[in-house]
Design a protein around this motif. Structure first.
Motif, mmCIF file in Angstrom:
data_model
loop_
_atom_site.group_PDB
_atom_site.id
_atom_site.type_symbol
_atom_site.label_atom_id
_atom_site.label_comp_id
_atom_site.label_asym_id
_atom_site.label_seq_id
_atom_site.Cartn_x
_atom_site.Cartn_y
_atom_site.Cartn_z
ATOM 1 N N GLY A 1 0.822 -1.206 0.000
ATOM 2 C CA GLY A 1 0.000 0.000 0.000
ATOM 3 C C GLY A 1 0.857 1.257 0.000
ATOM 4 N N ALA A 2 0.229 2.384 -0.356
ATOM 5 C CA ALA A 2 0.982 3.617 -0.628
ATOM 6 C C ALA A 2 1.693 4.176 0.607
ATOM 7 C CB ALA A 2 0.057 4.667 -1.228
ATOM 8 N N ASP A 3 0.969 4.308 1.724
ATOM 9 C CA ASP A 3 1.565 4.935 2.904
ATOM 10 C C ASP A 3 2.730 4.128 3.438
ATOM 11 O OD1 ASP A 3 -0.399 6.746 2.626
ATOM 12 O OD2 ASP A 3 -1.575 6.111 4.375
ATOM 13 N N GLU A 4 2.498 2.829 3.529
ATOM 14 C CA GLU A 4 3.528 1.953 4.068
ATOM 15 C C GLU A 4 4.751 1.952 3.142
ATOM 16 O OE1 GLU A 4 3.474 0.478 7.010
ATOM 17 O OE2 GLU A 4 5.401 -0.527 6.681
ATOM 18 N N ALA A 5 4.514 1.998 1.836
ATOM 19 C CA ALA A 5 5.626 2.002 0.880
ATOM 20 C C ALA A 5 6.504 3.235 1.100
ATOM 21 C CB ALA A 5 5.100 1.958 -0.544
ATOM 22 N N GLU A 6 5.879 4.391 1.303
ATOM 23 C CA GLU A 6 6.633 5.617 1.574
ATOM 24 C C GLU A 6 7.483 5.447 2.832
ATOM 25 O OE1 GLU A 6 6.956 8.524 0.012
ATOM 26 O OE2 GLU A 6 5.573 8.113 -1.635
ATOM 27 N N ARG A 7 6.833 4.905 3.871
ATOM 28 C CA ARG A 7 7.538 4.718 5.148
ATOM 29 C C ARG A 7 8.723 3.769 4.982
ATOM 30 N NH1 ARG A 7 2.849 4.976 8.201
ATOM 31 N NH2 ARG A 7 2.389 2.791 7.831
ATOM 32 N N GLN A 8 8.476 2.667 4.262
ATOM 33 C CA GLN A 8 9.537 1.680 4.061
ATOM 34 C C GLN A 8 10.733 2.293 3.344
ATOM 35 O OE1 GLN A 8 9.809 -1.814 4.816
ATOM 36 N NE2 GLN A 8 8.291 -1.129 6.291
ATOM 37 N N VAL A 9 10.453 3.009 2.257
ATOM 38 C CA VAL A 9 11.548 3.582 1.471
ATOM 39 C C VAL A 9 12.282 4.646 2.283
ATOM 40 C CG1 VAL A 9 12.121 4.905 -0.608
ATOM 41 C CG2 VAL A 9 10.535 2.969 -0.748
ATOM 42 N N ASP A 10 11.545 5.453 3.038
ATOM 43 C CA ASP A 10 12.198 6.430 3.920
ATOM 44 C C ASP A 10 13.194 5.752 4.842
ATOM 45 O OD1 ASP A 10 11.091 8.739 3.054
ATOM 46 O OD2 ASP A 10 9.538 8.861 4.586
ATOM 47 N N THR A 11 12.740 4.672 5.457
ATOM 48 C CA THR A 11 13.592 3.963 6.413
ATOM 49 C C THR A 11 14.807 3.356 5.713
ATOM 50 O OG1 THR A 11 11.637 3.445 7.710
ATOM 51 C CG2 THR A 11 13.616 2.203 8.217
ATOM 52 N N LEU A 12 14.557 2.689 4.595
ATOM 53 C CA LEU A 12 15.657 2.041 3.878
ATOM 54 C C LEU A 12 16.678 3.069 3.384
ATOM 55 C CD1 LEU A 12 13.541 -0.613 1.952
ATOM 56 C CD2 LEU A 12 15.219 -1.084 3.743
ATOM 57 N N VAL A 13 16.182 4.216 2.929
ATOM 58 C CA VAL A 13 17.098 5.267 2.471
ATOM 59 C C VAL A 13 17.923 5.782 3.652
ATOM 60 C CG1 VAL A 13 17.207 7.648 1.600
ATOM 61 C CG2 VAL A 13 15.786 5.947 0.430
ATOM 62 N N ASP A 14 17.260 5.938 4.797
ATOM 63 C CA ASP A 14 17.994 6.377 5.991
ATOM 64 C C ASP A 14 19.094 5.374 6.351
ATOM 65 O OD1 ASP A 14 18.050 8.119 8.610
ATOM 66 O OD2 ASP A 14 18.008 6.020 9.280
ATOM 67 N N TRP A 15 18.762 4.118 6.338
ATOM 68 C CA TRP A 15 19.745 3.083 6.682
ATOM 69 C C TRP A 15 20.882 3.055 5.657
ATOM 70 C CZ3 TRP A 15 16.840 -1.957 8.636
ATOM 71 C CH2 TRP A 15 16.036 -1.607 9.730
ATOM 72 N N GLY A 16 20.511 3.149 4.380
ATOM 73 C CA GLY A 16 21.502 3.103 3.307
ATOM 74 C C GLY A 16 22.462 4.283 3.351
ATOM 75 N N ARG A 17 21.917 5.463 3.641
ATOM 76 C CA ARG A 17 22.762 6.658 3.714
ATOM 77 C C ARG A 17 23.689 6.593 4.915
ATOM 78 N NH1 ARG A 17 18.962 11.916 3.124
ATOM 79 N NH2 ARG A 17 20.836 12.970 2.442
ATOM 80 N N TYR A 18 23.112 6.185 6.039
ATOM 81 C CA TYR A 18 23.897 6.110 7.270
ATOM 82 C C TYR A 18 25.093 5.179 7.087
ATOM 83 C CZ TYR A 18 25.191 4.632 11.968
ATOM 84 O OH TYR A 18 25.902 4.316 13.090
ATOM 85 N N SER A 19 24.840 4.032 6.490
ATOM 86 C CA SER A 19 25.922 3.058 6.362
ATOM 87 C C SER A 19 26.720 3.281 5.079
ATOM 88 C CB SER A 19 25.352 1.635 6.414
ATOM 89 O OG SER A 19 24.380 1.479 5.409
ATOM 90 N N GLU A 20 26.428 4.393 4.392
ATOM 91 C CA GLU A 20 27.168 4.781 3.193
ATOM 92 C C GLU A 20 27.142 3.733 2.098
ATOM 93 O OE1 GLU A 20 30.968 6.362 4.371
ATOM 94 O OE2 GLU A 20 30.036 7.806 5.732
ATOM 95 N N LEU A 21 26.030 3.001 2.033
ATOM 96 C CA LEU A 21 25.839 2.075 0.920
ATOM 97 C C LEU A 21 25.484 2.846 -0.340
ATOM 98 C CD1 LEU A 21 23.869 -0.740 2.732
ATOM 99 C CD2 LEU A 21 25.942 -1.086 1.374
ATOM 100 N N PHE A 22 24.780 3.949 -0.135
ATOM 101 C CA PHE A 22 24.476 4.841 -1.242
ATOM 102 C C PHE A 22 24.194 6.223 -0.669
ATOM 103 C CE2 PHE A 22 20.652 2.272 -0.271
ATOM 104 C CZ PHE A 22 19.800 3.258 0.202
ATOM 105 N N ALA A 23 24.037 7.177 -1.565
ATOM 106 C CA ALA A 23 23.707 8.529 -1.125
ATOM 107 C C ALA A 23 22.348 8.889 -1.716
ATOM 108 C CB ALA A 23 24.777 9.500 -1.586
ATOM 109 N N TYR A 24 21.811 9.996 -1.252
ATOM 110 C CA TYR A 24 20.500 10.405 -1.745
ATOM 111 C C TYR A 24 20.542 11.893 -2.075
ATOM 112 C CZ TYR A 24 15.499 11.338 -1.844
ATOM 113 O OH TYR A 24 14.254 11.722 -2.223
#
Ligand code: ADP
Ligand code: MG
Length: 429
Positions: free
Chosen positions: A385-408
């Protein structure tokens, strides 16, 4: 034993998601509501507690399975209390309460008598003629209770009825309701309360039903046999709270994919919050009682559990019987320098979080190492669903940026891998 007031058998609830996918919210729920009991329903946020209550009330139909009422009529003798009531601002307290009686074909005099009696009982005596805006939040909630109780329901269903009130007001109303129940001043035969407060459940209920998530099944039922009035300091009270805390934090071993509901989801927790928890645990060395920790942080289970879940998911902490402790990786993390922490986080996340792994994989496939954030939201939206998808991607992007797997890149809303080659070919947004 008398026939249960309400019994649910094999109840499933499936919702259509945007994009045509379906999501199973409730799965194989068997539940009996018996005369004389207060039942508490606990479970993570979004697990399906309100959905279950609406099905019991006859306001929503199960997709599969049956709900049987002793009266034989769907929803008869059932009243719902909500977190906050929509009172009509142009009506007095008494008129707002009488609304509950509209469908009953009583005379004006009978309606009035009944309403005044309930208003008196719920502690609003003298406020019959007041308008909602003249009342405090606690008193407005009392009007809501009165509106539900005025029909003399057999079963009173309550969906987090105290959670919008401040602590003292909530405690007052809770005690008053329990008093009516214990002294049998209301003809109500059973009460079901949905709550996110374990303490509230142990204080009020005779049985706690604990739901799992994705989809919700009944994970456990805990009988609570302490005499009323219960003391929160009583060691048996504390023990029950601990036990339920442990059950609520237990990870589902059942593969969620089986139900077709969803891919693994990550708790919506920022890396900073996670570090905070791990540092706190490090300070405590050894195991820590989760309930105590919640108190220490002045947080409700709902706010606090996702952080614990994230730590577990990443293999940085483990939970057993209501206690949490750091794993070896978790201890290493808490002891490490900022740079080393990012490395540990990266290793754990890549190993244990397929969604993040997948993001990195896709980014690496692209010659310019860039992808739109929307792409990931879109894919997830089909299953969660739309809301949960936004939340999931927000979290994953936060984790990815923090661990420097990727940037945003905020401006182009693109995820990208920071390599020199990628920088060269990256479009300037
Ligand atoms: P809780 O009360 O435990 O927080 P809910 O019963 O409100 O959970 O919701 C459970 C799940 O069902 C959530 O993922 C929510 O998004 C979904 N859901 C609830 N109502 C609907 C609906 N009408 N259509 C689609 N999905 C819904
Ligand atoms: Mg709810």
């Amino acid at each position: 034993m008398p026939e249960p007031l309400i019994s649910l058998q094999g109840v499933h609830k499936v919702y259509e998601m945007p994009g045509g996918a379906t999501g199973t919210v409730l799965e194989a729920i068997d539940l009996e509501v018996r005369e004389g009991e207060i039942l508490a329903i606990l479970g993570p946020s979004g697990s399906g507690k309100s959905t279950l209550l609406r099905i019991i009330a006859g306001l929503a139909a199960p997709s599969r399975g049956t709900v049987r009422y002793r009266s034989g009529v769907v929803g008869q003798g059932v009243a719902l209390v909500f977190q906050s009531f929509a009172l009509f601002p142009w009506m007095t307290v008494q008129e707002n309460v009488e609304i509950g009686l509209r469908a009953q074909g009583l005379t004006t005099k009978e309606r009035e008598r009944k309403a005044l009696q309930v208003i008196d009982m719920i502690g609003l005596d003298g406020f019959e003629g007041a308008y909602p805006k003249e009342l405090s939040g606690g008193m407005r909630q009392r009007v809501g209770f009165a509106r539900s109780l005025v029909v003399d329901p057999d079963v009173l269903l309550m969906d987090e009825p105290f959670s919008a009130l401040d602590v003292l007001t909530a405690e007052n109303l809770r005690r008053d309701l329990l008093d009516l129940w214990i002294e049998r001043r209301i003809p109500t035969k059973a009460i079901i309360i949905v709550t996110h407060s374990i303490e509230e459940a142990v204080y009020l209920a005779d049985r706690a039903v604990i739901l799992s998530r994705d989809p919700a099944r009944i994970a456990a039922q805990v009988p609570i046999t302490l005499q009323h009035w219960r003391e929160r300091e009583d060691h048996r009270f504390v023990q029950l709270v601990d036990q339920i805390y442990g059950l609520l934090t237990r990870r589902e071993t059942h593969p969620a994919q089986q139900s077709g509901r969803r891919v693994q989801t990550v708790p919506p927790v920022r890396s900073g919050a996670l570090s905070g928890l791990l540092e706190l645990l490090e300070d405590q060395d050894e195991r820590v009682d989760l309930y105590w920790l919640g108190e220490e942080l002045s947080l409700d289970v709902e706010d606090f559990l996702p952080i614990v879940e994230a730590a577990e998911l990443l293999g940085l902490a483990k939970v057993a019987e209501g206690d949490i402790e750091l794993t070896e990786e978790g201890r290493n993390y808490a002891d490490a320098s900022l740079l080393r922490r990012k490395e540990i986080f990266r290793d754990q996340a890549l190993e244990r979080c397929p969604a993040l792994q997948n993001m990195v994989h896709l980014l690496r496939q692209k010659s310019n190492g860039r992808m739109n954030r929307e792409f990931f939201v879109d894919i997830l939206e089909r299953s969660v669903g739309a809301d949960e998808a936004e939340r999931q991607v927000d979290t994953l992007v936060d984790w990815g940026r923090y661990s420097e797997l990727f940037a945003y890149d905020q401006e182009s809303r693109q995820l990208y891998i920071e390599t020199e080659a990628a920088e060269e070919t990256a479009p300037t947004a």
